[in-house]
Design a protein around this motif. Structure first.
Motif, mmCIF file in Angstrom:
data_model
loop_
_atom_site.group_PDB
_atom_site.id
_atom_site.type_symbol
_atom_site.label_atom_id
_atom_site.label_comp_id
_atom_site.label_asym_id
_atom_site.label_seq_id
_atom_site.Cartn_x
_atom_site.Cartn_y
_atom_site.Cartn_z
ATOM 1 N N ILE A 125 42.857 34.241 40.281
ATOM 2 C CA ILE A 125 43.159 35.219 41.418
ATOM 3 C C ILE A 125 42.925 36.518 41.284
ATOM 4 C CG2 ILE A 125 44.576 33.105 42.572
ATOM 5 C CD1 ILE A 125 46.833 34.988 41.664
ATOM 6 N N GLU A 126 42.517 36.886 40.537
ATOM 7 C CA GLU A 126 42.069 38.303 40.035
ATOM 8 C C GLU A 126 41.687 39.232 41.120
ATOM 9 O OE1 GLU A 126 39.476 39.089 36.777
ATOM 10 O OE2 GLU A 126 40.929 38.153 35.321
ATOM 11 N N ASP A 127 40.939 38.660 42.267
ATOM 12 C CA ASP A 127 40.730 39.290 43.296
ATOM 13 C C ASP A 127 41.450 39.154 44.609
ATOM 14 O OD1 ASP A 127 38.536 40.334 41.989
ATOM 15 O OD2 ASP A 127 37.105 38.407 42.370
ATOM 16 N N ALA A 128 42.467 38.556 44.420
ATOM 17 C CA ALA A 128 43.487 38.337 45.358
ATOM 18 C C ALA A 128 44.120 39.410 46.186
ATOM 19 C CB ALA A 128 44.617 37.505 45.023
ATOM 20 N N ASP A 129 44.541 39.313 47.408
ATOM 21 C CA ASP A 129 45.103 40.761 48.161
ATOM 22 C C ASP A 129 46.592 40.520 47.724
ATOM 23 O OD1 ASP A 129 46.425 38.749 49.713
ATOM 24 O OD2 ASP A 129 45.186 38.835 51.235
#
Length: 262
Positions: A125-129
């Motif tokens: 989830i590195e690109d999660a908001d």
């Protein structure tokens, strides 16, 4: 399954030689009846196709929209929340969702009255908001490899919903993961899977999912559920279909309603 249309002209050819004059008279007399008959048969075929759903074991038996292009069963879960609440009632008070982008499902569930929700994100989830990362910090959403035992006690949740995640597992790992989902549920398990032939949203990044999605048929899932001693939840299926019919909801994914282990 595609349906091959029968060529009506074959019926005349199969009957052997017919004199020209009598043939013309016969065609003149039978043409209206033949036309009406073909119309009736066509209508019956269309009706039968419209009411054939995902089929059999726990799958939705309603009409199914074949979604063109990319799709996501996790998005489908969000659409189905009002239908699920009607079908499961009190069992929707403590829900665990498992699948990619679970933060979006959990956030939507938390907005529902008298509903507690948790999630398991099987992938990075590195690109999660910021909202998703906040849910992770609070322990509401966990990042965990679902090929291993879930970090919850038996029957921790009244209802467990899985979407998009199981399509990426081989039968070897499904044999371990699916019983785990049933173990942590008390009242039922709902599985959203794709239809064979549909394209998966965000599948281009194979490094994230580890493998391309394996979109399996309804009959394949039926056999697998039987092998893992999971039974369909007939009562939930009936309530779900009734609620879906009132809202004109046609699922874009296969939906299976299963009983928890007792």
């Amino acid at each position: 399954m595609s349906r091959r249309q029968v060529n009506p002209s074959r019926r005349f050819a199969d009957g052997g030689f017919v004199p020209l004059a009598s043939s013309l008279q016969s065609k003149s007399r039978s043409s209206p009846c033949l036309t009406i008959g073909l119309v009736i048969v066509g209508a019956l075929l269309l009706t039968g196709y419209s009411y054939s759903g995902a089929g059999g074991f726990g799958g939705s038996r309603m009409a199914v929209n074949r979604v063109e292009g990319d799709f996501s069963c996790t998005t489908e879960v969000q659409r189905a929340i009002p239908i699920l609440k009607k079908a499961y009632g009190d069992s929707m008070h403590k829900v665990l969702h498992i699948g990619p982008d679970t933060c979006s499902v959990v956030s939507k569930l938390l907005k529902e009255e008298e509903t507690e929700a948790w999630g398991v994100e099987p992938y990075d989830i590195e690109d999660a908001d910021s909202n998703c990362k906040s849910l992770v910090r609070k322990g509401i959403v966990r990042v965990a490899d679902i090929k291993f035992p879930l970090p919850y006690r038996a029957k921790s949740f009244s209802l467990v919903i899985a979407s998009d995640a199981l399509d990426y597992l081989s039968p070897k790992y499904l044999n371990k993961t699916l019983p785990e989902l049933a173990r942590v549920s008390a009242d039922g398990l709902v599985i959203f899977t794709g239809f064979p032939g549909q394209q998966r949203a965000k599948v281009a990044d194979i490094s994230k999912f580890g493998r391309p999605a394996k979109l399996r048929s309804s009959s394949w899932w039926i056999r697998f559920f039987v092998q893992t001693s999971l039974e369909e939840n007939e009562a939930a299926i009936k309530k779900f279909e009734q609620a879906a019919g009132k809202r004109s909801y046609n699922p874009g994914c296969q939906i299976f309603h299963l009983r928890s282990y007792h």
